[in-house]
Design a protein around this motif. Sequence first.
Motif, PDB file in Angstrom:
ATOM      1  N   ASP A   7       0.788  -1.215   0.000  1.00 35.10           N
ATOM      2  CA  ASP A   7       0.000   0.000   0.000  1.00 35.10           C
ATOM      3  C   ASP A   7       0.828   1.276   0.000  1.00 35.10           C
ATOM      4  O   ASP A   7       0.601   2.204   0.774  1.00 35.10           O
ATOM      5  N   ILE A   8       1.807   1.282  -0.884  1.00 32.75           N
ATOM      6  CA  ILE A   8       2.424   2.568  -1.218  1.00 32.75           C
ATOM      7  C   ILE A   8       1.894   2.873  -2.597  1.00 32.75           C
ATOM      8  O   ILE A   8       2.246   2.234  -3.580  1.00 32.75           O
ATOM      9  N   ILE A   9       0.925   3.784  -2.636  1.00 27.21           N
ATOM     10  CA  ILE A   9       0.245   4.055  -3.900  1.00 27.21           C
ATOM     11  C   ILE A   9       0.673   5.436  -4.373  1.00 27.21           C
ATOM     12  O   ILE A   9       0.496   6.417  -3.651  1.00 27.21           O
ATOM     13  N   ALA A  10       1.177   5.476  -5.593  1.00 25.74           N
ATOM     14  CA  ALA A  10       1.596   6.735  -6.216  1.00 25.74           C
ATOM     15  C   ALA A  10       2.464   7.564  -5.254  1.00 25.74           C
ATOM     16  O   ALA A  10       2.260   8.765  -5.075  1.00 25.74           O
ATOM     17  N   GLY A  11       3.384   6.899  -4.617  1.00 21.70           N
ATOM     18  CA  GLY A  11       4.305   7.620  -3.714  1.00 21.70           C
ATOM     19  C   GLY A  11       3.715   7.943  -2.358  1.00 21.70           C
ATOM     20  O   GLY A  11       4.386   8.508  -1.500  1.00 21.70           O
ATOM     21  N   ILE A  12       2.447   7.601  -2.135  1.00 16.99           N
ATOM     22  CA  ILE A  12       1.820   7.878  -0.833  1.00 16.99           C
ATOM     23  C   ILE A  12       1.926   6.609   0.021  1.00 16.99           C
ATOM     24  O   ILE A  12       1.454   5.545  -0.389  1.00 16.99           O
ATOM     25  N   GLU A 315      -6.762   7.882  -7.781  1.00 17.22           N
ATOM     26  CA  GLU A 315      -7.106   7.323  -9.103  1.00 17.22           C
ATOM     27  C   GLU A 315      -6.778   5.836  -9.168  1.00 17.22           C
ATOM     28  O   GLU A 315      -7.564   5.036  -9.679  1.00 17.22           O
ATOM     29  N   GLU A 316      -5.610   5.496  -8.621  1.00 19.19           N
ATOM     30  CA  GLU A 316      -5.211   4.076  -8.649  1.00 19.19           C
ATOM     31  C   GLU A 316      -6.142   3.231  -7.794  1.00 19.19           C
ATOM     32  O   GLU A 316      -6.519   2.124  -8.160  1.00 19.19           O
ATOM     33  N   LEU A 317      -6.531   3.783  -6.655  1.00 14.80           N
ATOM     34  CA  LEU A 317      -7.439   3.063  -5.764  1.00 14.80           C
ATOM     35  C   LEU A 317      -8.822   2.910  -6.421  1.00 14.80           C
ATOM     36  O   LEU A 317      -9.467   1.864  -6.318  1.00 14.80           O
ATOM     37  N   SER A 390     -17.480   5.805  -1.006  1.00 15.15           N
ATOM     38  CA  SER A 390     -16.662   6.902  -1.520  1.00 15.15           C
ATOM     39  C   SER A 390     -15.282   6.847  -0.876  1.00 15.15           C
ATOM     40  O   SER A 390     -15.142   6.752   0.336  1.00 15.15           O
ATOM     41  N   LEU A 391     -14.280   6.900  -1.742  1.00 10.51           N
ATOM     42  CA  LEU A 391     -12.907   6.608  -1.337  1.00 10.51           C
ATOM     43  C   LEU A 391     -12.118   7.869  -1.026  1.00 10.51           C
ATOM     44  O   LEU A 391     -12.390   8.938  -1.567  1.00 10.51           O
ATOM     45  N   SER A 392     -11.130   7.665  -0.172  1.00 14.03           N
ATOM     46  CA  SER A 392     -10.158   8.722   0.086  1.00 14.03           C
ATOM     47  C   SER A 392      -8.771   8.131  -0.075  1.00 14.03           C
ATOM     48  O   SER A 392      -8.620   6.904  -0.119  1.00 14.03           O
ATOM     49  N   PHE A 393      -7.765   8.991  -0.106  1.00 11.78           N
ATOM     50  CA  PHE A 393      -6.397   8.474  -0.294  1.00 11.78           C
ATOM     51  C   PHE A 393      -5.909   7.715   0.920  1.00 11.78           C
ATOM     52  O   PHE A 393      -4.896   7.027   0.839  1.00 11.78           O
ATOM     53  N   TYR A 394      -6.638   7.793   2.057  1.00 14.26           N
ATOM     54  CA  TYR A 394      -6.230   7.001   3.222  1.00 14.26           C
ATOM     55  C   TYR A 394      -6.885   5.617   3.240  1.00 14.26           C
ATOM     56  O   TYR A 394      -6.675   4.849   4.172  1.00 14.26           O
ATOM     57  N   ASN A 395      -7.688   5.311   2.249  1.00 13.77           N
ATOM     58  CA  ASN A 395      -8.246   3.953   2.149  1.00 13.77           C
ATOM     59  C   ASN A 395      -7.230   3.025   1.475  1.00 13.77           C
ATOM     60  O   ASN A 395      -6.323   3.489   0.784  1.00 13.77           O
ATOM     61  N   THR A 396      -7.436   1.727   1.702  1.00 12.38           N
ATOM     62  CA  THR A 396      -6.476   0.748   1.169  1.00 12.38           C
ATOM     63  C   THR A 396      -7.178  -0.253   0.254  1.00 12.38           C
ATOM     64  O   THR A 396      -8.400  -0.405   0.300  1.00 12.38           O
ATOM     65  N   ARG A 397      -6.354  -0.967  -0.491  1.00 11.49           N
ATOM     66  CA  ARG A 397      -6.893  -2.042  -1.341  1.00 11.49           C
ATOM     67  C   ARG A 397      -7.500  -3.134  -0.466  1.00 11.49           C
ATOM     68  O   ARG A 397      -8.508  -3.731  -0.833  1.00 11.49           O
ATOM     69  N   GLU A 398      -6.865  -3.357   0.670  1.00 11.17           N
ATOM     70  CA  GLU A 398      -7.367  -4.382   1.586  1.00 11.17           C
ATOM     71  C   GLU A 398      -8.794  -4.023   2.039  1.00 11.17           C
ATOM     72  O   GLU A 398      -9.658  -4.896   2.166  1.00 11.17           O
ATOM     73  N   GLU A 399      -9.042  -2.752   2.257  1.00 13.18           N
ATOM     74  CA  GLU A 399     -10.392  -2.331   2.660  1.00 13.18           C
ATOM     75  C   GLU A 399     -11.400  -2.569   1.536  1.00 13.18           C
ATOM     76  O   GLU A 399     -12.551  -2.905   1.785  1.00 13.18           O
TER      77      GLU A 399
END
Length: 415
Positions: A7-12, A315-317, A390-399
């Motif tokens: 869960d390092i997405i786009a540098g985050i 966007e990736e999420l 509705s997603l935020s950048f603090y959400n994960t793929r696991e979620e």
Amino acid sequence: MLQNDADIIAGIDVEKVRSDFPLLTRKIYGKPLVYFDNAATSQKPTAVLDALEDYYRKYNANVHRGVHSLSQEATEAYEGARRKVAAYINAAYDHEIIFTRGTTESINLVAATFARKFLKEGDVVLISAMEHHSNIVPWQLVCEEKNAKLEVIAINEHGELLMDDFEKKLTDKVKFVSITYVSNSLGTINPVQEIIKRAHAKNIPVLIDAAQAVVHLPIDVQKLDADFLAFSSHKIYGPTGFGILYGKEEWLNKLPPYQGGGEMIKTVTFEKTIYNDLPYKFEAGTPDIAGAIGLGAAIDYINSHGKDNIFKAEEELLEYAMDALTSVKGLRIVGPLTNRVGSISFLLEGFHPFDVGEILDKQGIAVRTGHHCTQPVMDFFCIPGTVRASLSFYNTREEIDKLVKGLEKARMMLG
Ligand code: PMP
């Protein structure tokens, strides 16, 4: 589907980001909270909570009125927030940023003051079929008062705006266009730059409701050439009950004040009041000082990660979520599949959204169910409402994987 990536997405670094948001450690029914109601309101990072507390603990005072140190500190922080907002949306001048209670009040301000001065019998205000109630009802109120007409640009079955219909309805009678940048219930991104261009070709001013856009897309009011743009602090990690109206200087000068009271005046006699300069002309009364400071801290927080990094991670999420959700049996997305943000409305065929939402809640997953303050959208699709994740950048793929499992469980339990 189950994927336990770092869960390092786009540098985050999502885990690190999550540790900035204390509420994300909560448990619901003994399960770790999965917060997918970000379009309704985002969670708040410690930096924002600290800024709010610091103001009340360390320099609480009214703004603009005192020569004493506390008042000057409060004023500097409050006006500093205005500068941060102006920079964030690239306003030409700080005084084009009006502090309000939120998107709703910003739109009501423009509708009421524009109508008072410019709207006449037979005029038309043009909105779209995917507006939030807060960009419908204020215009209905003024149209009723002025015997003007509210017209609506149609959408198609994918929840996209019909630009042909816009062109057709953009007649000489139209005096104002008010349109959402991003639909909160469908996730659609509207071509607002093109809409503004076409409206301006006929000298018609445009308000952009950026309540959902501001958290997912870069906003540049000068590039957009928007006349007005509204958003709420609480959707971009700031406190509730506070928001922004951006207005072009020339338009804000043309409009009459919204409310009367302290702060919005230069001089008052019983015979005549001289109004204050921008932005104070539109800021009657003691403002939400903490709200402004909190929003300023939220913008600093966003900038500390880089908004482009945040938007890319989202966007990736979103891409991952769309793939995952469309693989769920009987799930129907309500809204477009592309050119959208991560506010994903859907139905599990055969089941009421409310029942699905309740079962997800028991698993710690917070989604929104209902009409999302867009009843005409639900009427258009002939549905009672949707489930919205509705997603935020603090959400994960696991979620997202948990949501998929939760939906499968809901289908089994309800079926
Ligand atoms: N417009 C849109 C597109 C929204 O999503 C919302 C909030 N759901 C609003 C307006 C109203 O925002 P607020 O309630 O913060 O005034």
